[in-house]
Design a protein around this motif. Structure first.
Motif, PDB file in Angstrom:
ATOM      1  N   VAL A   1       0.876  -1.167   0.000  1.00 45.10           N
ATOM      2  CA  VAL A   1       0.000   0.000   0.000  1.00 45.10           C
ATOM      3  C   VAL A   1       0.917   1.221   0.000  1.00 45.10           C
ATOM      4  O   VAL A   1       1.828   1.305   0.835  1.00 45.10           O
ATOM      5  N   LEU A   2       0.712   2.120  -0.944  1.00 46.88           N
ATOM      6  CA  LEU A   2       1.567   3.308  -1.107  1.00 46.88           C
ATOM      7  C   LEU A   2       3.040   2.896  -1.204  1.00 46.88           C
ATOM      8  O   LEU A   2       3.923   3.551  -0.646  1.00 46.88           O
ATOM      9  N   GLY A   3       3.263   1.766  -1.862  1.00 48.38           N
ATOM     10  CA  GLY A   3       4.634   1.310  -2.100  1.00 48.38           C
ATOM     11  C   GLY A   3       5.291   0.654  -0.895  1.00 48.38           C
ATOM     12  O   GLY A   3       6.470   0.286  -0.955  1.00 48.38           O
ATOM     13  N   ILE A   4       4.550   0.486   0.199  1.00 51.80           N
ATOM     14  CA  ILE A   4       5.116  -0.064   1.434  1.00 51.80           C
ATOM     15  C   ILE A   4       4.548  -1.475   1.663  1.00 51.80           C
ATOM     16  O   ILE A   4       3.328  -1.666   1.558  1.00 51.80           O
ATOM     17  N   PRO A   5       5.405  -2.455   1.983  1.00 55.14           N
ATOM     18  CA  PRO A   5       4.880  -3.801   2.223  1.00 55.14           C
ATOM     19  C   PRO A   5       4.061  -3.892   3.513  1.00 55.14           C
ATOM     20  O   PRO A   5       4.465  -3.370   4.549  1.00 55.14           O
ATOM     21  N   VAL A   6       2.892  -4.519   3.384  1.00 55.23           N
ATOM     22  CA  VAL A   6       1.971  -4.707   4.520  1.00 55.23           C
ATOM     23  C   VAL A   6       1.902  -6.214   4.786  1.00 55.23           C
ATOM     24  O   VAL A   6       1.870  -6.981   3.827  1.00 55.23           O
ATOM     25  N   PRO A   7       1.851  -6.678   6.039  1.00 51.18           N
ATOM     26  CA  PRO A   7       1.760  -5.893   7.261  1.00 51.18           C
ATOM     27  C   PRO A   7       3.109  -5.421   7.821  1.00 51.18           C
ATOM     28  O   PRO A   7       3.089  -4.610   8.755  1.00 51.18           O
ATOM     29  N   ASP A   8       4.242  -5.872   7.274  1.00 48.80           N
ATOM     30  CA  ASP A   8       5.547  -5.610   7.900  1.00 48.80           C
ATOM     31  C   ASP A   8       5.756  -4.149   8.289  1.00 48.80           C
ATOM     32  O   ASP A   8       6.154  -3.841   9.405  1.00 48.80           O
ATOM     33  N   LEU A   9       5.505  -3.237   7.351  1.00 46.13           N
ATOM     34  CA  LEU A   9       5.815  -1.835   7.621  1.00 46.13           C
ATOM     35  C   LEU A   9       4.558  -0.978   7.746  1.00 46.13           C
ATOM     36  O   LEU A   9       4.559   0.205   7.429  1.00 46.13           O
ATOM     37  N   ILE A  10       3.473  -1.606   8.196  1.00 47.30           N
ATOM     38  CA  ILE A  10       2.182  -0.905   8.228  1.00 47.30           C
ATOM     39  C   ILE A  10       2.259   0.384   9.044  1.00 47.30           C
ATOM     40  O   ILE A  10       1.645   1.389   8.690  1.00 47.30           O
ATOM     41  N   THR A  11       3.025   0.371  10.142  1.00 48.81           N
ATOM     42  CA  THR A  11       3.044   1.571  10.996  1.00 48.81           C
ATOM     43  C   THR A  11       3.596   2.786  10.245  1.00 48.81           C
ATOM     44  O   THR A  11       3.246   3.914  10.540  1.00 48.81           O
ATOM     45  N   ASP A  12       4.431   2.531   9.235  1.00 49.11           N
ATOM     46  CA  ASP A  12       4.971   3.648   8.451  1.00 49.11           C
ATOM     47  C   ASP A  12       3.887   4.374   7.657  1.00 49.11           C
ATOM     48  O   ASP A  12       4.039   5.545   7.327  1.00 49.11           O
ATOM     49  N   ILE A  13       2.837   3.629   7.294  1.00 53.34           N
ATOM     50  CA  ILE A  13       1.846   4.271   6.429  1.00 53.34           C
ATOM     51  C   ILE A  13       0.508   4.545   7.108  1.00 53.34           C
ATOM     52  O   ILE A  13      -0.356   5.184   6.518  1.00 53.34           O
ATOM     53  N   LEU A  14       0.338   4.089   8.334  1.00 56.21           N
ATOM     54  CA  LEU A  14      -0.959   4.308   8.991  1.00 56.21           C
ATOM     55  C   LEU A  14      -1.425   5.770   8.942  1.00 56.21           C
ATOM     56  O   LEU A  14      -2.600   6.026   8.680  1.00 56.21           O
ATOM     57  N   PRO A  15      -0.525   6.748   9.167  1.00 54.74           N
ATOM     58  CA  PRO A  15      -0.987   8.144   9.121  1.00 54.74           C
ATOM     59  C   PRO A  15      -1.458   8.569   7.730  1.00 54.74           C
ATOM     60  O   PRO A  15      -2.120   9.599   7.592  1.00 54.74           O
ATOM     61  N   ARG A  16      -1.135   7.764   6.713  1.00 52.38           N
ATOM     62  CA  ARG A  16      -1.503   8.141   5.338  1.00 52.38           C
ATOM     63  C   ARG A  16      -2.767   7.408   4.866  1.00 52.38           C
ATOM     64  O   ARG A  16      -3.159   7.513   3.708  1.00 52.38           O
ATOM     65  N   ILE A  17      -3.374   6.631   5.789  1.00 52.24           N
ATOM     66  CA  ILE A  17      -4.517   5.787   5.433  1.00 52.24           C
ATOM     67  C   ILE A  17      -5.744   6.178   6.240  1.00 52.24           C
ATOM     68  O   ILE A  17      -5.640   6.474   7.425  1.00 52.24           O
TER      69      ILE A  17
END
Ligand SMILES: Nc1ncnc2c1ncn2[C@@H]1O[C@H](COP(=O)(O)OP(=O)(O)OP(=O)(O)O)[C@@H](O)[C@H]1O
Ligand SMILES: [Mg+2]
Length: 323
Positions: free
Chosen positions: A66-82
Protein backbone atom coordinates in the motif's frame (compact mmCIF):
# COMPACT_ATOMS: atom_id res chain seq x y z
CA UNK A 1 12.11 2.27 -8.86
CA UNK A 2 8.66 2.45 -7.27
CA UNK A 3 5.73 3.13 -9.55
CA UNK A 4 3.97 6.14 -8.02
CA UNK A 5 0.88 5.65 -10.12
CA UNK A 6 0.02 2.48 -8.19
CA UNK A 7 -1.52 2.89 -4.73
CA UNK A 8 -2.37 -0.70 -3.84
CA UNK A 9 -0.94 -3.90 -5.24
CA UNK A 10 -1.88 -7.36 -4.02
CA UNK A 11 -0.56 -10.58 -5.44
CA UNK A 12 -1.70 -14.15 -4.78
CA UNK A 13 -3.38 -13.13 -1.54
CA UNK A 14 -4.80 -15.99 0.55
CA UNK A 15 -6.49 -15.98 3.97
CA UNK A 16 -7.39 -19.20 5.68
CA UNK A 17 -9.28 -19.49 8.97
CA UNK A 18 -8.41 -23.03 10.00
CA UNK A 19 -9.44 -25.23 7.06
CA UNK A 20 -11.70 -22.58 5.61
CA UNK A 21 -10.35 -20.43 2.79
CA UNK A 22 -11.97 -16.99 3.06
CA UNK A 23 -9.75 -15.34 0.41
CA UNK A 24 -8.33 -17.53 -2.32
CA UNK A 25 -5.37 -16.28 -4.40
CA UNK A 26 -6.56 -12.83 -5.33
CA UNK A 27 -4.46 -10.23 -7.13
CA UNK A 28 -5.45 -6.71 -8.04
CA UNK A 29 -3.98 -3.26 -8.57
CA UNK A 30 -5.53 0.03 -7.50
CA UNK A 31 -4.19 3.08 -9.32
CA UNK A 32 -3.63 6.45 -7.74
CA UNK A 33 -6.69 8.68 -7.78
CA UNK A 34 -9.23 6.08 -8.72
CA UNK A 35 -12.30 4.67 -7.00
CA UNK A 36 -11.82 0.92 -6.96
CA UNK A 37 -14.99 -1.05 -6.17
CA UNK A 38 -14.88 -4.45 -4.54
CA UNK A 39 -18.21 -6.15 -5.12
CA UNK A 40 -19.43 -9.37 -3.67
CA UNK A 41 -22.26 -11.01 -1.77
CA UNK A 42 -22.30 -11.56 2.00
CA UNK A 43 -19.42 -13.66 3.21
CA UNK A 44 -17.46 -13.45 -0.05
CA UNK A 45 -14.29 -12.12 1.62
CA UNK A 46 -14.53 -8.33 1.23
CA UNK A 47 -13.92 -7.35 4.86
CA UNK A 48 -11.21 -9.99 5.22
CA UNK A 49 -9.38 -8.48 2.23
CA UNK A 50 -9.66 -4.93 3.61
CA UNK A 51 -8.43 -6.07 7.03
CA UNK A 52 -5.38 -7.66 5.41
CA UNK A 53 -4.59 -4.46 3.49
CA UNK A 54 -4.80 -2.48 6.73
CA UNK A 55 -2.40 -4.81 8.50
CA UNK A 56 -5.15 -5.96 10.90
CA UNK A 57 -5.03 -9.59 9.71
CA UNK A 58 -1.87 -11.33 8.54
CA UNK A 59 -2.31 -13.00 5.12
CA UNK A 60 -1.78 -16.76 5.00
CA UNK A 61 0.01 -16.30 1.70
CA UNK A 62 0.69 -13.61 -0.90
CA UNK A 63 1.89 -10.04 -0.84
CA UNK A 64 0.38 -6.58 -0.33
CA UNK A 65 1.85 -3.16 -0.95
CA UNK A 66 0.00 0.00 0.00
CA UNK A 67 1.57 3.31 -1.11
CA UNK A 68 4.63 1.31 -2.10
CA UNK A 69 5.12 -0.06 1.43
CA UNK A 70 4.88 -3.80 2.22
CA UNK A 71 1.97 -4.71 4.52
CA UNK A 72 1.76 -5.89 7.26
CA UNK A 73 5.55 -5.61 7.90
CA UNK A 74 5.81 -1.84 7.62
CA UNK A 75 2.18 -0.91 8.23
CA UNK A 76 3.04 1.57 11.00
CA UNK A 77 4.97 3.65 8.45
CA UNK A 78 1.85 4.27 6.43
CA UNK A 79 -0.96 4.31 8.99
CA UNK A 80 -0.99 8.14 9.12
CA UNK A 81 -1.50 8.14 5.34
CA UNK A 82 -4.52 5.79 5.43
CA UNK A 83 -8.18 6.34 6.32
CA UNK A 84 -10.58 3.53 7.21
CA UNK A 85 -14.32 3.46 7.63
CA UNK A 86 -15.23 0.06 9.03
CA UNK A 87 -18.43 -1.80 8.28
CA UNK A 88 -19.84 -0.94 11.70
CA UNK A 89 -18.93 2.80 11.48
CA UNK A 90 -16.95 2.78 14.73
CA UNK A 91 -18.50 5.87 16.28
CA UNK A 92 -19.09 6.46 19.95
CA UNK A 93 -22.83 6.80 20.41
CA UNK A 94 -22.63 8.65 23.71
CA UNK A 95 -20.35 11.35 22.32
CA UNK A 96 -21.58 14.31 20.29
CA UNK A 97 -20.62 14.83 16.65
CA UNK A 98 -17.80 17.23 17.59
CA UNK A 99 -16.57 14.97 20.39
CA UNK A 100 -16.39 11.98 18.05
CA UNK A 101 -14.35 13.99 15.57
CA UNK A 102 -12.09 15.23 18.34
CA UNK A 103 -11.58 11.68 19.53
CA UNK A 104 -10.49 10.60 16.05
CA UNK A 105 -8.38 13.72 15.65
CA UNK A 106 -6.46 12.78 18.80
CA UNK A 107 -6.13 9.17 17.66
CA UNK A 108 -4.63 10.41 14.38
CA UNK A 109 -2.20 12.58 16.32
CA UNK A 110 -3.51 16.00 15.24
CA UNK A 111 -1.95 18.75 17.31
CA UNK A 112 -4.40 20.66 19.58
CA UNK A 113 -3.74 23.98 17.79
CA UNK A 114 -5.02 22.53 14.53
CA UNK A 115 -7.88 20.50 15.97
CA UNK A 116 -10.51 23.26 15.87
CA UNK A 117 -9.95 24.19 12.24
CA UNK A 118 -9.63 20.58 11.08
CA UNK A 119 -12.92 19.66 12.75
CA UNK A 120 -14.65 22.73 11.32
CA UNK A 121 -13.50 21.76 7.83
CA UNK A 122 -14.67 18.17 8.30
CA UNK A 123 -18.05 19.32 9.59
CA UNK A 124 -18.48 21.64 6.60
CA UNK A 125 -17.36 19.04 4.07
CA UNK A 126 -19.85 16.49 5.31
CA UNK A 127 -22.70 18.97 5.72
CA UNK A 128 -22.91 18.37 9.46
CA UNK A 129 -22.87 22.12 10.31
CA UNK A 130 -25.28 22.83 13.11
CA UNK A 131 -25.14 19.24 14.37
CA UNK A 132 -21.84 19.62 16.24
CA UNK A 133 -23.48 19.23 19.65
CA UNK A 134 -25.95 16.52 18.66
CA UNK A 135 -25.39 13.19 20.41
CA UNK A 136 -24.30 10.67 17.79
CA UNK A 137 -27.02 8.25 18.84
CA UNK A 138 -29.65 10.77 17.68
CA UNK A 139 -28.31 10.94 14.11
CA UNK A 140 -30.09 9.08 11.29
CA UNK A 141 -28.19 6.39 9.35
CA UNK A 142 -27.25 8.77 6.53
CA UNK A 143 -25.84 11.38 8.93
CA UNK A 144 -23.94 8.77 10.93
CA UNK A 145 -22.40 7.61 7.67
CA UNK A 146 -21.28 11.13 6.81
CA UNK A 147 -19.85 11.59 10.29
CA UNK A 148 -17.94 8.30 9.99
CA UNK A 149 -16.53 9.42 6.66
CA UNK A 150 -15.49 12.81 8.10
CA UNK A 151 -13.74 10.99 10.93
CA UNK A 152 -11.92 8.72 8.47
CA UNK A 153 -10.54 11.66 6.48
CA UNK A 154 -9.73 14.09 9.32
CA UNK A 155 -6.01 13.54 8.88
CA UNK A 156 -6.22 14.00 5.09
CA UNK A 157 -5.24 10.43 4.15
CA UNK A 158 -3.93 9.59 0.67
CA UNK A 159 -5.91 6.38 0.49
CA UNK A 160 -9.30 5.65 1.94
CA UNK A 161 -10.72 2.20 2.69
CA UNK A 162 -14.51 2.11 2.95
CA UNK A 163 -16.23 -1.12 3.95
CA UNK A 164 -19.86 -1.08 2.80
CA UNK A 165 -20.24 2.57 3.78
CA UNK A 166 -23.70 2.87 2.23
CA UNK A 167 -25.33 -0.30 3.57
CA UNK A 168 -28.77 0.48 4.96
CA UNK A 169 -28.65 4.13 3.94
CA UNK A 170 -31.46 5.71 1.88
CA UNK A 171 -30.90 6.41 -1.86
CA UNK A 172 -30.63 10.19 -1.49
CA UNK A 173 -28.02 9.92 1.28
CA UNK A 174 -26.18 7.36 -0.84
CA UNK A 175 -26.11 9.76 -3.77
CA UNK A 176 -24.83 12.61 -1.54
CA UNK A 177 -22.19 10.26 -0.17
CA UNK A 178 -20.97 9.47 -3.68
CA UNK A 179 -20.86 13.19 -4.53
CA UNK A 180 -18.61 13.61 -1.51
CA UNK A 181 -16.39 10.73 -2.65
CA UNK A 182 -15.97 12.36 -6.06
CA UNK A 183 -14.94 15.59 -4.33
CA UNK A 184 -12.30 13.69 -2.36
CA UNK A 185 -11.05 11.94 -5.47
CA UNK A 186 -10.81 15.29 -7.25
CA UNK A 187 -8.48 16.32 -4.43
CA UNK A 188 -6.29 13.31 -5.22
CA UNK A 189 -7.45 10.67 -2.71
CA UNK A 190 -7.56 7.02 -3.83
CA UNK A 191 -10.63 5.10 -2.69
CA UNK A 192 -11.07 1.36 -2.15
CA UNK A 193 -14.75 0.70 -1.49
CA UNK A 194 -16.74 -2.49 -0.90
CA UNK A 195 -20.41 -2.66 -1.69
CA UNK A 196 -23.10 -4.99 -2.85
CA UNK A 197 -25.14 -2.25 -4.49
CA UNK A 198 -24.87 -2.72 -8.24
CA UNK A 199 -25.79 0.86 -9.07
CA UNK A 200 -22.76 1.95 -7.06
CA UNK A 201 -20.54 -0.35 -9.08
CA UNK A 202 -21.32 1.77 -12.15
CA UNK A 203 -19.87 4.79 -10.30
CA UNK A 204 -16.46 3.15 -9.76
CA UNK A 205 -13.51 3.70 -12.10
CA UNK A 206 -12.54 0.05 -11.84
CA UNK A 207 -14.04 -3.00 -10.17
CA UNK A 208 -13.39 -6.51 -9.01
CA UNK A 209 -16.19 -9.02 -8.44
CA UNK A 210 -15.44 -11.41 -5.60
CA UNK A 211 -17.29 -14.62 -4.86
CA UNK A 212 -16.34 -17.37 -2.40
CA UNK A 213 -13.04 -15.54 -1.89
CA UNK A 214 -12.11 -15.54 -5.59
CA UNK A 215 -12.06 -12.68 -8.05
CA UNK A 216 -14.30 -13.73 -10.92
CA UNK A 217 -14.05 -10.56 -13.04
CA UNK A 218 -12.20 -7.26 -12.93
CA UNK A 219 -11.72 -4.12 -14.99
CA UNK A 220 -13.59 -0.91 -15.77
CA UNK A 221 -17.40 -1.23 -15.84
CA UNK A 222 -17.25 -1.13 -19.65
CA UNK A 223 -14.49 -3.75 -19.88
CA UNK A 224 -16.33 -6.06 -17.51
CA UNK A 225 -19.52 -5.74 -19.51
CA UNK A 226 -17.66 -6.44 -22.75
CA UNK A 227 -15.41 -9.26 -21.61
CA UNK A 228 -16.99 -11.04 -18.69
CA UNK A 229 -20.39 -11.50 -20.22
CA UNK A 230 -20.72 -14.41 -22.58
CA UNK A 231 -23.87 -13.98 -24.63
CA UNK A 232 -26.59 -11.37 -24.67
CA UNK A 233 -29.40 -10.24 -22.44
CA UNK A 234 -32.94 -10.66 -23.69
CA UNK A 235 -35.36 -8.31 -22.00
CA UNK A 236 -39.00 -9.35 -21.92
CA UNK A 237 -41.89 -7.11 -21.06
CA UNK A 238 -45.00 -9.02 -20.02
CA UNK A 239 -47.76 -8.49 -17.49
CA UNK A 240 -47.40 -12.15 -16.48
CA UNK A 241 -43.75 -12.26 -15.36
CA UNK A 242 -44.27 -14.98 -12.76
CA UNK A 243 -46.22 -17.21 -15.16
CA UNK A 244 -43.58 -16.86 -17.86
CA UNK A 245 -40.65 -17.59 -15.53
CA UNK A 246 -42.53 -20.62 -14.25
CA UNK A 247 -43.20 -21.81 -17.82
CA UNK A 248 -39.51 -21.41 -18.74
CA UNK A 249 -38.35 -23.43 -15.75
CA UNK A 250 -41.03 -26.10 -16.24
CA UNK A 251 -39.96 -26.51 -19.87
CA UNK A 252 -36.35 -26.67 -18.71
CA UNK A 253 -37.16 -29.39 -16.20
CA UNK A 254 -38.68 -31.30 -19.10
CA UNK A 255 -35.42 -31.07 -21.03
CA UNK A 256 -36.00 -27.91 -23.09
CA UNK A 257 -33.21 -25.31 -23.42
CA UNK A 258 -31.45 -26.36 -20.26
CA UNK A 259 -29.04 -23.41 -20.29
CA UNK A 260 -31.75 -20.72 -20.14
CA UNK A 261 -31.89 -18.72 -16.91
CA UNK A 262 -34.61 -16.16 -16.32
CA UNK A 263 -34.27 -13.42 -13.71
CA UNK A 264 -36.82 -10.89 -12.58
CA UNK A 265 -35.52 -7.38 -13.23
CA UNK A 266 -37.96 -4.87 -11.76
CA UNK A 267 -41.15 -5.50 -13.71
CA UNK A 268 -39.23 -7.10 -16.59
CA UNK A 269 -37.56 -10.46 -17.17
CA UNK A 270 -33.90 -10.76 -18.15
CA UNK A 271 -32.64 -13.89 -19.84
CA UNK A 272 -29.00 -14.69 -20.59
CA UNK A 273 -28.70 -16.13 -24.06
CA UNK A 274 -25.92 -17.21 -26.37
CA UNK A 275 -28.42 -17.61 -29.22
CA UNK A 276 -30.72 -14.61 -28.89
CA UNK A 277 -32.53 -15.05 -32.22
CA UNK A 278 -33.27 -18.70 -31.67
CA UNK A 279 -34.23 -18.14 -28.05
CA UNK A 280 -36.53 -15.24 -28.92
CA UNK A 281 -38.48 -17.54 -31.23
CA UNK A 282 -38.50 -20.29 -28.63
CA UNK A 283 -39.76 -17.95 -25.90
CA UNK A 284 -42.49 -16.53 -28.12
CA UNK A 285 -43.73 -20.03 -28.92
CA UNK A 286 -43.49 -21.08 -25.28
CA UNK A 287 -45.47 -18.02 -24.13
CA UNK A 288 -48.15 -18.57 -26.77
CA UNK A 289 -48.55 -22.20 -25.73
CA UNK A 290 -48.99 -21.15 -22.09
CA UNK A 291 -51.42 -18.35 -23.01
CA UNK A 292 -49.01 -15.63 -21.85
CA UNK A 293 -48.91 -12.33 -23.71
CA UNK A 294 -45.44 -10.91 -24.38
CA UNK A 295 -45.59 -7.12 -24.90
CA UNK A 296 -42.03 -6.92 -26.20
CA UNK A 297 -38.82 -8.91 -26.33
CA UNK A 298 -35.47 -7.38 -27.29
CA UNK A 299 -31.71 -7.75 -26.96
CA UNK A 300 -30.41 -5.06 -24.60
CA UNK A 301 -27.04 -3.78 -23.38
CA UNK A 302 -26.35 -5.70 -20.15
CA UNK A 303 -26.21 -3.73 -16.90
CA UNK A 304 -23.45 -4.52 -14.40
CA UNK A 305 -26.08 -6.34 -12.37
CA UNK A 306 -26.74 -8.66 -15.33
CA UNK A 307 -23.03 -9.30 -15.70
CA UNK A 308 -22.58 -9.89 -11.99
CA UNK A 309 -25.41 -12.42 -11.86
CA UNK A 310 -24.16 -14.16 -15.01
CA UNK A 311 -20.56 -14.33 -13.70
CA UNK A 312 -21.62 -15.62 -10.31
CA UNK A 313 -23.81 -18.29 -11.81
CA UNK A 314 -21.09 -19.39 -14.25
CA UNK A 315 -18.51 -19.72 -11.50
CA UNK A 316 -20.97 -21.61 -9.29
CA UNK A 317 -21.78 -23.99 -12.13
CA UNK A 318 -18.04 -24.44 -12.59
CA UNK A 319 -17.93 -25.51 -8.94
CA UNK A 320 -14.50 -23.95 -8.50
CA UNK A 321 -14.96 -22.96 -4.91
CA UNK A 322 -14.32 -24.73 -1.66
CA UNK A 323 -17.21 -25.23 0.70
N1 LIG B 1 -12.09 -14.41 12.19
C1 LIG B 1 -12.71 -15.31 11.43
N2 LIG B 1 -12.70 -16.62 11.74
C2 LIG B 1 -13.33 -17.53 10.97
N3 LIG B 1 -13.99 -17.23 9.83
C3 LIG B 1 -14.05 -15.93 9.46
C4 LIG B 1 -13.42 -14.92 10.25
N4 LIG B 1 -13.62 -13.72 9.62
C5 LIG B 1 -14.36 -14.00 8.53
N5 LIG B 1 -14.63 -15.32 8.43
C6 LIG B 1 -15.37 -15.99 7.36
O1 LIG B 1 -14.78 -15.66 6.13
C7 LIG B 1 -15.77 -15.45 5.12
C8 LIG B 1 -15.59 -14.06 4.55
O2 LIG B 1 -15.98 -13.11 5.52
P1 LIG B 1 -15.95 -11.55 5.25
O3 LIG B 1 -16.35 -10.88 6.51
O4 LIG B 1 -14.65 -11.19 4.66
O5 LIG B 1 -17.08 -11.41 4.15
P2 LIG B 1 -17.73 -10.09 3.53
O6 LIG B 1 -17.63 -10.22 2.04
O7 LIG B 1 -17.15 -8.89 4.16
O8 LIG B 1 -19.26 -10.26 3.93
P3 LIG B 1 -20.37 -9.15 4.31
O9 LIG B 1 -20.91 -8.64 3.00
O10 LIG B 1 -21.40 -9.95 5.04
O11 LIG B 1 -19.73 -8.11 5.15
C9 LIG B 1 -17.11 -15.66 5.80
O12 LIG B 1 -17.52 -16.99 5.52
C10 LIG B 1 -16.79 -15.49 7.27
O13 LIG B 1 -17.66 -16.25 8.07
MG1 LIG C 1 -17.92 -7.38 5.27
Amino acid sequence: MKDNSITIQTSGLVKKFGDFTAVNHISFTVKKGEIFGFLGPNGSGKTTTIRMMLGLLPPTQGSIEVLGIPVPDLITDILPRIGYMSQQFSLYNDLTVAQNLEFYGQAYGLVPENMGSVIREAVELSGLDGFEDTPTKDLSGGWRQRLALSAAILHRPEVLFLDEPTAGVDPISRRLFWDLLYELVAEGITVFITTHYMDEAEHCHRLAFIQHGEIIAQGTPTEIKREAMIGDVLEIDTNQTEDLIKAIYEARDNGDNRSLNAELYGSLIHIFSTQPKQHTKYLQTLAKGADIKINSISVIEPSLEDVFIACMRDSDIGGNHEE
